[in-house]
Design a protein around this motif. Structure first.
Motif, PDB file in Angstrom:
ATOM      1  N   ARG A  90     -15.356-105.464 -32.808  1.00  0.00           N
ATOM      2  CA  ARG A  90     -14.471-106.466 -32.188  1.00  0.00           C
ATOM      3  C   ARG A  90     -13.112-106.485 -32.869  1.00  0.00           C
ATOM      4  O   ARG A  90     -12.072-106.563 -32.215  1.00  0.00           O
ATOM      5  CB  ARG A  90     -15.085-107.874 -32.297  1.00  0.00           C
ATOM      6  CG  ARG A  90     -16.206-108.141 -31.346  1.00  0.00           C
ATOM      7  CD  ARG A  90     -16.540-109.628 -31.250  1.00  0.00           C
ATOM      8  NE  ARG A  90     -16.520-110.357 -32.486  1.00  0.00           N
ATOM      9  CZ  ARG A  90     -17.588-110.704 -33.194  1.00  0.00           C
ATOM     10  NH1 ARG A  90     -18.777-110.372 -32.783  1.00  0.00           N
ATOM     11  NH2 ARG A  90     -17.456-111.400 -34.291  1.00  0.00           N
ATOM     12  N   MET A  91     -13.113-106.398 -34.197  1.00  0.00           N
ATOM     13  CA  MET A  91     -11.867-106.457 -34.943  1.00  0.00           C
ATOM     14  C   MET A  91     -10.960-105.269 -34.610  1.00  0.00           C
ATOM     15  O   MET A  91      -9.754-105.432 -34.449  1.00  0.00           O
ATOM     16  CB  MET A  91     -12.151-106.500 -36.449  1.00  0.00           C
ATOM     17  CG  MET A  91     -12.789-107.798 -36.909  1.00  0.00           C
ATOM     18  SD  MET A  91     -11.774-109.233 -36.556  1.00  0.00           S
ATOM     19  CE  MET A  91     -10.331-108.854 -37.506  1.00  0.00           C
ATOM     20  N   VAL A  92     -11.542-104.085 -34.490  1.00  0.00           N
ATOM     21  CA  VAL A  92     -10.740-102.899 -34.179  1.00  0.00           C
ATOM     22  C   VAL A  92     -10.147-103.024 -32.778  1.00  0.00           C
ATOM     23  O   VAL A  92      -8.959-102.762 -32.563  1.00  0.00           O
ATOM     24  CB  VAL A  92     -11.580-101.608 -34.332  1.00  0.00           C
ATOM     25  CG1 VAL A  92     -10.855-100.415 -33.756  1.00  0.00           C
ATOM     26  CG2 VAL A  92     -11.905-101.360 -35.794  1.00  0.00           C
ATOM     27  N   VAL A  93     -10.956-103.443 -31.812  1.00  0.00           N
ATOM     28  CA  VAL A  93     -10.465-103.621 -30.441  1.00  0.00           C
ATOM     29  C   VAL A  93      -9.360-104.683 -30.411  1.00  0.00           C
ATOM     30  O   VAL A  93      -8.306-104.491 -29.794  1.00  0.00           O
ATOM     31  CB  VAL A  93     -11.618-104.002 -29.480  1.00  0.00           C
ATOM     32  CG1 VAL A  93     -11.082-104.426 -28.120  1.00  0.00           C
ATOM     33  CG2 VAL A  93     -12.591-102.836 -29.321  1.00  0.00           C
ATOM     34  N   ALA A  94      -9.592-105.791 -31.098  1.00  0.00           N
ATOM     35  CA  ALA A  94      -8.603-106.877 -31.105  1.00  0.00           C
ATOM     36  C   ALA A  94      -7.292-106.422 -31.739  1.00  0.00           C
ATOM     37  O   ALA A  94      -6.219-106.690 -31.198  1.00  0.00           O
ATOM     38  CB  ALA A  94      -9.166-108.090 -31.833  1.00  0.00           C
ATOM     39  N   CYS A  95      -7.366-105.737 -32.869  1.00  0.00           N
ATOM     40  CA  CYS A  95      -6.135-105.283 -33.539  1.00  0.00           C
ATOM     41  C   CYS A  95      -5.362-104.300 -32.672  1.00  0.00           C
ATOM     42  O   CYS A  95      -4.145-104.406 -32.548  1.00  0.00           O
ATOM     43  CB  CYS A  95      -6.471-104.640 -34.882  1.00  0.00           C
ATOM     44  SG  CYS A  95      -6.922-105.827 -36.154  1.00  0.00           S
ATOM     45  N   ARG A  96      -6.054-103.360 -32.076  1.00  0.00           N
ATOM     46  CA  ARG A  96      -5.369-102.319 -31.300  1.00  0.00           C
ATOM     47  C   ARG A  96      -4.838-102.847 -29.972  1.00  0.00           C
ATOM     48  O   ARG A  96      -3.715-102.551 -29.594  1.00  0.00           O
ATOM     49  CB  ARG A  96      -6.314-101.142 -31.027  1.00  0.00           C
ATOM     50  CG  ARG A  96      -6.599-100.303 -32.229  1.00  0.00           C
ATOM     51  CD  ARG A  96      -5.414 -99.452 -32.677  1.00  0.00           C
ATOM     52  NE  ARG A  96      -5.200 -98.379 -31.739  1.00  0.00           N
ATOM     53  CZ  ARG A  96      -4.033 -98.063 -31.219  1.00  0.00           C
ATOM     54  NH1 ARG A  96      -2.958 -98.730 -31.551  1.00  0.00           N
ATOM     55  NH2 ARG A  96      -3.920 -97.067 -30.364  1.00  0.00           N
ATOM     56  N   GLU A 110      -2.710 -97.387 -34.923  1.00  0.00           N
ATOM     57  CA  GLU A 110      -3.920 -97.008 -35.666  1.00  0.00           C
ATOM     58  C   GLU A 110      -3.711 -97.182 -37.164  1.00  0.00           C
ATOM     59  O   GLU A 110      -4.584 -97.691 -37.868  1.00  0.00           O
ATOM     60  CB  GLU A 110      -4.309 -95.565 -35.354  1.00  0.00           C
ATOM     61  CG  GLU A 110      -4.938 -95.398 -33.993  1.00  0.00           C
ATOM     62  CD  GLU A 110      -5.292 -93.949 -33.694  1.00  0.00           C
ATOM     63  OE1 GLU A 110      -5.019 -93.044 -34.523  1.00  0.00           O
ATOM     64  OE2 GLU A 110      -5.853 -93.711 -32.614  1.00  0.00           O
ATOM     65  N   ALA A 111      -2.548 -96.764 -37.648  1.00  0.00           N
ATOM     66  CA  ALA A 111      -2.266 -96.876 -39.084  1.00  0.00           C
ATOM     67  C   ALA A 111      -2.199 -98.346 -39.519  1.00  0.00           C
ATOM     68  O   ALA A 111      -2.731 -98.713 -40.576  1.00  0.00           O
ATOM     69  CB  ALA A 111      -0.953 -96.166 -39.421  1.00  0.00           C
ATOM     70  N   GLU A 112      -1.566 -99.193 -38.713  1.00  0.00           N
ATOM     71  CA  GLU A 112      -1.483-100.616 -39.046  1.00  0.00           C
ATOM     72  C   GLU A 112      -2.856-101.275 -38.985  1.00  0.00           C
ATOM     73  O   GLU A 112      -3.193-102.110 -39.820  1.00  0.00           O
ATOM     74  CB  GLU A 112      -0.521-101.326 -38.092  1.00  0.00           C
ATOM     75  CG  GLU A 112       0.921-100.942 -38.305  1.00  0.00           C
ATOM     76  CD  GLU A 112       1.844-101.497 -37.241  1.00  0.00           C
ATOM     77  OE1 GLU A 112       2.979-101.850 -37.586  1.00  0.00           O
ATOM     78  OE2 GLU A 112       1.440-101.572 -36.054  1.00  0.00           O
ATOM     79  N   THR A 113      -3.661-100.881 -38.000  1.00  0.00           N
ATOM     80  CA  THR A 113      -5.026-101.407 -37.894  1.00  0.00           C
ATOM     81  C   THR A 113      -5.829-101.010 -39.118  1.00  0.00           C
ATOM     82  O   THR A 113      -6.541-101.836 -39.703  1.00  0.00           O
ATOM     83  CB  THR A 113      -5.708-100.906 -36.609  1.00  0.00           C
ATOM     84  OG1 THR A 113      -4.956-101.370 -35.483  1.00  0.00           O
ATOM     85  CG2 THR A 113      -7.141-101.387 -36.501  1.00  0.00           C
ATOM     86  N   ALA A 114      -5.717 -99.747 -39.512  1.00  0.00           N
ATOM     87  CA  ALA A 114      -6.431 -99.269 -40.702  1.00  0.00           C
ATOM     88  C   ALA A 114      -6.018-100.065 -41.933  1.00  0.00           C
ATOM     89  O   ALA A 114      -6.868-100.495 -42.719  1.00  0.00           O
ATOM     90  CB  ALA A 114      -6.163 -97.779 -40.903  1.00  0.00           C
ATOM     91  N   ALA A 151     -10.214 -96.511 -43.210  1.00  0.00           N
ATOM     92  CA  ALA A 151      -9.476 -95.271 -42.987  1.00  0.00           C
ATOM     93  C   ALA A 151      -9.043 -95.169 -41.524  1.00  0.00           C
ATOM     94  O   ALA A 151      -9.694 -95.724 -40.632  1.00  0.00           O
ATOM     95  CB  ALA A 151     -10.358 -94.072 -43.339  1.00  0.00           C
ATOM     96  N   LYS A 152      -7.970 -94.438 -41.305  1.00  0.00           N
ATOM     97  CA  LYS A 152      -7.454 -94.240 -39.944  1.00  0.00           C
ATOM     98  C   LYS A 152      -8.508 -93.579 -39.056  1.00  0.00           C
ATOM     99  O   LYS A 152      -8.667 -93.944 -37.897  1.00  0.00           O
ATOM    100  CB  LYS A 152      -6.176 -93.404 -39.995  1.00  0.00           C
ATOM    101  CG  LYS A 152      -5.393 -93.385 -38.711  1.00  0.00           C
ATOM    102  CD  LYS A 152      -4.072 -92.663 -38.911  1.00  0.00           C
ATOM    103  CE  LYS A 152      -3.390 -92.402 -37.602  1.00  0.00           C
ATOM    104  NZ  LYS A 152      -2.184 -91.606 -37.764  1.00  0.00           N
ATOM    105  N   GLY A 153      -9.251 -92.631 -39.600  1.00  0.00           N
ATOM    106  CA  GLY A 153     -10.327 -91.976 -38.845  1.00  0.00           C
ATOM    107  C   GLY A 153     -11.428 -92.955 -38.459  1.00  0.00           C
ATOM    108  O   GLY A 153     -12.032 -92.837 -37.390  1.00  0.00           O
ATOM    109  N   THR A 154     -11.675 -93.930 -39.319  1.00  0.00           N
ATOM    110  CA  THR A 154     -12.677 -94.962 -39.018  1.00  0.00           C
ATOM    111  C   THR A 154     -12.203 -95.829 -37.869  1.00  0.00           C
ATOM    112  O   THR A 154     -13.006 -96.234 -37.023  1.00  0.00           O
ATOM    113  CB  THR A 154     -12.956 -95.810 -40.274  1.00  0.00           C
ATOM    114  OG1 THR A 154     -13.357 -94.944 -41.334  1.00  0.00           O
ATOM    115  CG2 THR A 154     -14.040 -96.837 -40.019  1.00  0.00           C
TER     116      THR A 154
END
Length: 193
Positions: free
Chosen positions: A139-145, A152-156, A162-165
């Motif tokens: 949820r956090m990744v979807v919300a940030c992006r 991606e870099a700011e979300t990471a 990591a950016k790959g994560t």
């Protein structure tokens, strides 16, 4: 040059030197995204406001640890997100992600018809319900992006991963989200039968 607005790096350097007005400009610039970041984590406006304020205070006192030449926004949002996590933990409650989605206005900014507004509200509610079924990390990744518009870099940086994560979690989360939304649509068709 007199009267020229200071860029972010100059504001940071002045704030490091004790210029409170320079730091105030940084706060004004980032207060909206800081609040939204904290809200995504906390799910409560009052807690998010407190977490964002605490994040700004901590960031001010940590300016000497900020690496010059690096982007300020992800560094700040990481601090705010950590404060929001602490706030949520101290509240001792697990909450669902409630995002305020756009009103669904057409691009020409014309007011939607009552039917379109009702359908948009229904779709938004379905999306929030589907998001709430995902793991918190997803949820956090979807919300940030998508809701905060972070790269991606700011979300990471904001989530301390990591950016790959970010890429893998986002891919997995969107796949799960699509599946849940398709399941909801199928169930609605059966009920409308």
């Amino acid at each position: 040059m007199e009267g020229r607005p200071l860029d972010e790096a100059e504001l940071i350097e002045r704030a490091r030197g004790g210029d409170a007005l320079a730091y105030e400009e940084l706060v004004v610039t980032y207060q909206g995204i800081a609040f939204r970041t904290a809200y995504v984590v906390c799910g409560d406006a009052a807690d998010a406001q407190e977490a964002a304020q605490a994040g700004f205070v901590k960031a001010y006192y940590a300016l000497d640890r900020f690496r010059s030449g690096h982007p300020f926004r992800p560094w700040l949002l990481k601090i705010v997100a950590n404060e929001a996590r602490n706030k949520r933990r101290s509240a001792g409650r697990r909450i669902g992600l409630e995002l305020r989605l756009a009103e669904g206005r057409p691009r020409d900014d014309a007011a939607p018809s009552p039917e379109d507004a009702a359908l948009t509200k229904e779709r938004d509610e379905e999306l929030i319900a589907a998001l709430n079924t995902l793991r918190e990390e997803d949820r956090m990744v979807v919300a940030c992006r998508f809701f905060l518009g972070l790269s991606e870099a700011e979300t990471a940086a904001a989530l301390s991963i990591a950016k790959g994560t970010v890429k893998s979690r986002l891919s997995r989360a969107l796949t799960k989200l699509r599946g849940r939304l398709m399941q909801t649509a199928t169930e609605a068709e059966v009920l409308d039968g």
